[in-house]
Enzyme design. Sequence first.
Site, PDB file in Angstrom:
ATOM      1  N   GLU A  49       0.836  -1.210   0.000  1.00  0.00           N
ATOM      2  CA  GLU A  49       0.000   0.000   0.000  1.00  0.00           C
ATOM      3  C   GLU A  49       0.867   1.256   0.000  1.00  0.00           C
ATOM      4  O   GLU A  49       0.597   2.214  -0.732  1.00  0.00           O
ATOM      5  CB  GLU A  49      -0.924   0.005   1.225  1.00  0.00           C
ATOM      6  CG  GLU A  49      -1.917  -1.142   1.281  1.00  0.00           C
ATOM      7  CD  GLU A  49      -2.889  -1.169   0.115  1.00  0.00           C
ATOM      8  OE1 GLU A  49      -3.144  -0.105  -0.463  1.00  0.00           O
ATOM      9  OE2 GLU A  49      -3.367  -2.264  -0.228  1.00  0.00           O
ATOM     10  N   ASN A  53       1.203   3.971  -3.104  1.00  0.00           N
ATOM     11  CA  ASN A  53       0.917   5.403  -2.946  1.00  0.00           C
ATOM     12  C   ASN A  53       2.022   6.253  -3.581  1.00  0.00           C
ATOM     13  O   ASN A  53       1.741   7.250  -4.249  1.00  0.00           O
ATOM     14  CB  ASN A  53       0.802   5.758  -1.460  1.00  0.00           C
ATOM     15  CG  ASN A  53      -0.607   5.584  -0.937  1.00  0.00           C
ATOM     16  OD1 ASN A  53      -1.530   5.327  -1.699  1.00  0.00           O
ATOM     17  ND2 ASN A  53      -0.766   5.707   0.375  1.00  0.00           N
ATOM     18  N   ARG A 108      -9.276   4.319  -7.752  1.00  0.00           N
ATOM     19  CA  ARG A 108      -8.705   3.707  -6.552  1.00  0.00           C
ATOM     20  C   ARG A 108      -9.660   3.836  -5.364  1.00  0.00           C
ATOM     21  O   ARG A 108     -10.579   4.635  -5.379  1.00  0.00           O
ATOM     22  CB  ARG A 108      -7.345   4.356  -6.245  1.00  0.00           C
ATOM     23  CG  ARG A 108      -6.344   4.120  -7.381  1.00  0.00           C
ATOM     24  CD  ARG A 108      -4.974   4.651  -7.077  1.00  0.00           C
ATOM     25  NE  ARG A 108      -4.417   4.082  -5.875  1.00  0.00           N
ATOM     26  CZ  ARG A 108      -3.900   2.856  -5.791  1.00  0.00           C
ATOM     27  NH1 ARG A 108      -3.878   2.079  -6.844  1.00  0.00           N
ATOM     28  NH2 ARG A 108      -3.411   2.412  -4.660  1.00  0.00           N
TER      29      ARG A 108
END
Lengths: 145, 120
Positions: A49, A53, A108
């Site tokens: 994650e 990002n 997203r």
Amino acid sequence: MHAKVNHARVEFDAIPGNLGFARVAAASFAASLGFTVEELEDIKLAVSEAVSNCIVHAYPKSNSGPAKVRMNMETSESGVTISIEDTGVGIADIAAARTPGMTTDSQRLGMGFTLMEALANSLSVTSEPGAGTCVAMLFSPGRGG
Amino acid sequence: MIRCTLYGKSLVLEVAGELDLNNAEEFRTALDSLIDSHPDVRQVVLCMDQVTFIDSSGIGVLFGRQRRMASRGGALSIASPGPQARRALDLLGVPSIMRVYDSREQALAAEAEVRKCTRK
């Protein structure tokens, strides 16, 4: 038994093809610290994650220059701290970015920080607009689900 | 990437490998293409036992396809997620949005039951 202090740092291009590498590198580093298989999977998910990002948000296409992600891994008596750092655009409002469902990309979920918070024992975000962002996560073995 | 079998009006899709930002776009396109080429299908069952890793990029694709199926009066359900996938699905609250079954057989039996009830 006290864990020996250990440190490793890797730097890689901010491209999706390096996500698997980042996950495995972090889990390999943490593997000797007594984490269960499930806890190592949690570390991989959190790293995925954080690095995603960086890839999606830190380096807009208009920016020239190197788009890199640096991952620092450090052991302590508490476990392992994994810091994911970029030198991209930064986050102007960190609190807003950490709000569940908040995303600037309609494709997203905006759940990256929510997942990282659920998976790590603690998480800190430091950012400076125009200079980059650093997400540091502490994982301790044996904390359970 | 995706193996596809049609059972009546249920489309069973078997996915394998890691689902993350690296292949989310490919995954999304492949699922959309399969969904679009089966306009009569009301139920898509996605078998995940061969999925070794999924993160929010992969789960985002599932949410989008669920919305797509819902818009034609159908649904997408998940079958046989492995431990990592189950953990990620649970953390993101997927079971409150789409059905998650322990096995493909359970998914197909339950969906047949749902259709029977819907027809009454």
